[in-house]
Design an enzyme around this catalytic site. Structure first.
Site, PDB file in Angstrom:
ATOM      1  N   CYS A   1       0.824  -1.216   0.000  1.00 58.62           N
ATOM      2  CA  CYS A   1       0.000   0.000   0.000  1.00 58.62           C
ATOM      3  C   CYS A   1       0.854   1.260   0.000  1.00 58.62           C
ATOM      4  O   CYS A   1       0.561   2.221  -0.726  1.00 58.62           O
ATOM      5  CB  CYS A   1      -0.961  -0.014   1.186  1.00 58.62           C
ATOM      6  SG  CYS A   1      -0.223  -0.512   2.755  1.00 58.62           S
TER       7      CYS A   1
ATOM      8  N   HIS B   1      -2.866   6.350   4.589  1.00 55.96           N
ATOM      9  CA  HIS B   1      -1.420   6.354   4.833  1.00 55.96           C
ATOM     10  C   HIS B   1      -0.824   7.687   4.378  1.00 55.96           C
ATOM     11  O   HIS B   1      -1.203   8.229   3.335  1.00 55.96           O
ATOM     12  CB  HIS B   1      -0.731   5.231   4.048  1.00 55.96           C
ATOM     13  CG  HIS B   1      -0.957   3.857   4.597  1.00 55.96           C
ATOM     14  ND1 HIS B   1      -1.665   3.597   5.732  1.00 55.96           N
ATOM     15  CD2 HIS B   1      -0.533   2.641   4.126  1.00 55.96           C
ATOM     16  CE1 HIS B   1      -1.677   2.278   5.958  1.00 55.96           C
ATOM     17  NE2 HIS B   1      -1.007   1.686   4.996  1.00 55.96           N
TER      18      HIS B   1
END
Length: 341
Positions: A130, A242
């Site tokens: 990710c 994130h």
């Protein structure tokens, strides 16, 4: 033309996002199958306005589908992705198991779309980590313009990257602290509520964690093996999204103004960069969006030809489910996807 699609790991966070994004982006689906472990047999998941009942992975016939999106973890992918591929399905795998396999392409469609043709060697395509996905989308146009020499990355990774149990732990600890309960770590090595943990995945012999190694190795494979990278991966008490603070050193000069204009014109990116209060994006604001956001673009005065960026993205989307669906779209647009029905 419509295609039969299986989502393996359909009850997890990423699997559910895959089903949602397939419907949102109107991927040409004929039939979609929600696949999970035997313990989830019959459990209901949503696909648009439809409700699907989960099927048992061990009993499912992958010759029924054209594409299989895997979001069930490395051990499941190691066993079942090759079986699905041998049955004729093109596998797009979200786990780390195949990422560094030289015969499996590691794809971010905005960055290395031509590499997708390599799927034919094993009928498997790997989805990157990710944090890597959002990083390379931002690095690609800058590398093409000024050639990157070195990158230093510090990540601020949400708990959803560690799964549902990790999200539950943050919620439980946060509530517990307010009523005087002592936090008990389970999914994490230390308290995550009101804390940050500089430790994601297992430690390696050189002192880096495997998460940090993934960022380095995957970026090299996707973008350029000559780039030097170092990373520190940190878990933060954020549910989804994130963030990354990225320092880049280039071979050729590039100004912050030029970089800002270049990133604004690049696919998959949104630039929000005003040098004022609220002139940047935080994880809360990126949740549910497809784009990778870039803010705080500025010159690094400590090196020649240096820039600093702030990068934020929904890790369940671009970092996982969205990128997998974009790979399926890439296969379709390049003529690699054939329906067997």
């Amino acid at each position: 033309m419509a295609y039969n699609v299986a989502v393996v790991g359909a009850t997890g966070n990423v699997g559910q996002e895959m089903l949602s994004i397939l419907e949102e982006r109107m991927f040409p689906v004929k039939d979609v199958y929600a696949i999970a472990s035997r313990s989830s047999l019959g459990r209901e998941v949503s696909y648009g306005d439809r409700t699907l009942k989960c099927l048992d992975l061990e009993q499912f016939d992958f010759s029924r589908v054209d594409i299989a999106l895997f979001a069930a973890g490395g051990s499941v992918s190691a066993e079942w992705a090759p079986k699905a591929a041998r049955a004729g399905a093109i596998v797009i795998d979200n786990s780390s198991h195949f990422r560094m396999d030289p015969d499996v392409p590691l794809i971010v469609p905005e960055v290395n779309p031509d590499a997708v043709a390599g799927y034919a060697k094993k009928n498997i395509i790997a989805n990157p980590n990710c944090s890597t996905a959002q990083l390379v989308v931002a690095l690609k146009p800058l590398h093409d313009r000024a050639k990157i020499k070195r990158v230093v990355i510090s990540t601020y990774q949400s708990v959803s990257g560690a799964g549902k149990e990790a999200m539950d732990e943050l919620w439980t600890q946060t509530k517990g602290i307010y009523v005087g309960d002592s936090p008990t770590p389970s999914a994490f090595t230390k308290q995550i509520a009101f804390n940050v943990i500089p430790h994601i995945d297992v430690f390696m012999d050189d002192g880096y964690t495997k998460e940090e190694w993934k960022l380095v190795a995957e970026t090299k494979k996707i973008l350029d093996p000559k780039i030097k990278l170092t990373a520190t991966a940190v878990r933060v008490p954020v549910f989804v999204g994130h963030s990354e603070a990225v320092t880049i050193e280039f071979e050729r000069p590039i100004s912050d103004h030029e970089a800002r204009d270049l990133l604004r014109e690049s696919p998959g990116l949104m630039v929000v960069d005003k040098r004022e209060d609220e002139g940047y994006i935080t994880p809360v604001e990126c949740v549910g969006d497809f784009a990778t956001y870039v803010s705080r673009i500025r010159t690094d005065p400590t090196v020649d030809n240096g820039l600093v960026l702030w990068i934020v993205s929904d890790n369940l989307r671009k970092g996982a489910a969205l990128n997998a669906v974009q790979i399926a779209e890439l296969l379709l647009n390049k003529g690699h996807l054939k329906t067997r029905s």
